[in-house]
Design a protein around this motif. Structure first.
Motif, PDB file in Angstrom:
ATOM      1  N   THR A 230       1.574 -11.986   5.518  1.00  0.00           N
ATOM      2  CA  THR A 230       0.374 -11.387   4.716  1.00  0.00           C
ATOM      3  C   THR A 230      -0.974 -11.931   4.940  1.00  0.00           C
ATOM      4  OG1 THR A 230       0.808 -12.485   2.757  1.00  0.00           O
ATOM      5  CG2 THR A 230       1.656 -10.206   2.961  1.00  0.00           C
TER       6      THR A 230
ATOM      7  N   HIS B 228      -1.469  -1.992   4.277  1.00  0.00           N
ATOM      8  CA  HIS B 228      -0.919  -2.272   2.860  1.00  0.00           C
ATOM      9  C   HIS B 228       0.015  -3.675   2.994  1.00  0.00           C
ATOM     10  CE1 HIS B 228       1.591  -2.270  -0.620  1.00  0.00           C
ATOM     11  NE2 HIS B 228       0.633  -2.068  -1.131  1.00  0.00           N
TER      12      HIS B 228
ATOM     13  N   THR C  12      -1.752  -7.023   3.543  1.00  0.00           N
ATOM     14  CA  THR C  12      -2.736  -7.412   2.522  1.00  0.00           C
ATOM     15  C   THR C  12      -2.227  -8.085   1.595  1.00  0.00           C
ATOM     16  OG1 THR C  12      -4.064  -5.224   2.778  1.00  0.00           O
ATOM     17  CG2 THR C  12      -4.311  -6.622   0.929  1.00  0.00           C
TER      18      THR C  12
ATOM     19  N   TYR D  33      -0.781   3.740  -3.005  1.00  0.00           N
ATOM     20  CA  TYR D  33      -0.360   2.458  -3.415  1.00  0.00           C
ATOM     21  C   TYR D  33      -1.225   2.007  -4.830  1.00  0.00           C
ATOM     22  CZ  TYR D  33       0.807   2.271   1.600  1.00  0.00           C
ATOM     23  OH  TYR D  33       1.240   2.639   2.866  1.00  0.00           O
TER      24      TYR D  33
ATOM     25  N   ASP E 102      -0.801  -0.632  -6.556  1.00  0.00           N
ATOM     26  CA  ASP E 102      -1.018  -1.970  -6.632  1.00  0.00           C
ATOM     27  C   ASP E 102      -2.365  -2.450  -5.975  1.00  0.00           C
ATOM     28  OD1 ASP E 102      -0.117  -1.424  -4.017  1.00  0.00           O
ATOM     29  OD2 ASP E 102       0.900  -3.453  -3.831  1.00  0.00           O
ATOM     30  N   LEU E 103      -2.948  -1.334  -5.453  1.00  0.00           N
ATOM     31  CA  LEU E 103      -4.388  -1.664  -4.966  1.00  0.00           C
ATOM     32  C   LEU E 103      -5.322  -1.143  -5.928  1.00  0.00           C
ATOM     33  CD1 LEU E 103      -4.227  -0.334  -1.301  1.00  0.00           C
ATOM     34  CD2 LEU E 103      -3.948  -2.660  -2.041  1.00  0.00           C
TER      35      LEU E 103
ATOM     36  N   ARG F 101      -8.612  -4.905  -3.825  1.00  0.00           N
ATOM     37  CA  ARG F 101      -7.547  -5.993  -3.950  1.00  0.00           C
ATOM     38  C   ARG F 101      -6.408  -5.581  -4.446  1.00  0.00           C
ATOM     39  NH1 ARG F 101     -10.963  -9.004  -7.851  1.00  0.00           N
ATOM     40  NH2 ARG F 101     -10.523  -7.465  -9.205  1.00  0.00           N
ATOM     41  N   LYS F 102      -5.489  -6.297  -3.906  1.00  0.00           N
ATOM     42  CA  LYS F 102      -3.950  -6.170  -4.145  1.00  0.00           C
ATOM     43  C   LYS F 102      -3.441  -7.007  -5.592  1.00  0.00           C
ATOM     44  CE  LYS F 102      -0.677  -5.637  -1.149  1.00  0.00           C
ATOM     45  NZ  LYS F 102       0.315  -5.815  -0.049  1.00  0.00           N
TER      46      LYS F 102
END
Length: 207
Positions: A107, A133, A136, A175, A177-178, A204-205
């Motif tokens: 990542t 993804h 990241t 996703y 978590d984004l 942002r993750k």
């Protein structure tokens, strides 16, 4: 290279070579400096990054001037453009491969894709989204032509080479978590800096 889509062969070949030649200038570098100073103002602590579809590195050159210590990596399908990238990046950090074939091994604090998703075959977008993804670690910056619904547009006399849609929205839906941190629009009639009409999104993750 062997490719699974017409779009990959298109950018790896002569059209990609011509694109490379017409997208290198001091004016473009100045424009990119202006762009990244705005788009990344809410992305502190970037120690490393990777660009998906880096071409000759005009984005990375600007980013290096703004974040001088950043460790940069690049994925680029066109061999001639990849050679240009190796002139200022460590050769081992340049991956001359299709994004669809790139193997994600780590990542990065920042993943960048600019003016590339619009040229991906729509049937392959899910694969690219997953690679973005998975790569990241902290932030993902997407800068593309935007449209609320998917649409194909003729590109320099070629059909099925440019596709507009809500790339950011699709990734947010896919996703959880984004999260959206910031976004903006660059206008082609900006009186100071050279731009295409382009919408950018900083994600942002979480966690």
């Amino acid at each position: 290279m062997k490719f699974t889509t017409e779009q990959e062969a298109f950018w790896a070949g002569e059209f990609g070579n011509a694109y490379m030649e017409r997208n290198q200038s001091e004016a473009l570098l100045a424009s990119n400096l202006n762009f990244y100073s705005r788009a990344l103002r809410q992305a502190p602590g970037l120690e490393n990054c990777i660009e998906f579809g880096a071409n000759v590195g005009m984005n990375l050159r600007a980013l290096k001037l703004l974040r001088s210590g950043i460790d940069q990596h690049a994925i680029e399908i066109n061999a001639n453009a990849a050679a240009k990238l190796r002139e200022f990046l460590p050769p081992q950090n340049v991956y001359n491969v299709s994004i669809l074939e790139h193997e994600v091994k780590r990542t990065f604090d920042l993943v960048l894709i600019r003016g590339v998703l619009i040229h991906i075959n729509p049937e392959a977008l899910a694969t690219v989204y997953e690679k973005l993804h998975s790569s990241t670690g902290k932030y993902l910056l997407i800068c593309e032509y935007y449209n609320t619904t998917p649409v194909a547009i003729e590109y320099r006399g070629h059909k099925d080479r440019l596709f507009k849609r809500d790339f950011c929205g699709e990734m947010l839906d896919r996703y959880p978590d984004l999260e959206l941190v910031d976004y903006g629009f660059d206008y082609h009639r900006d009186p100071t800096f050279l731009h295409d009409d382009c919408t950018w999104f900083l994600l942002r993750k979480k966690g």
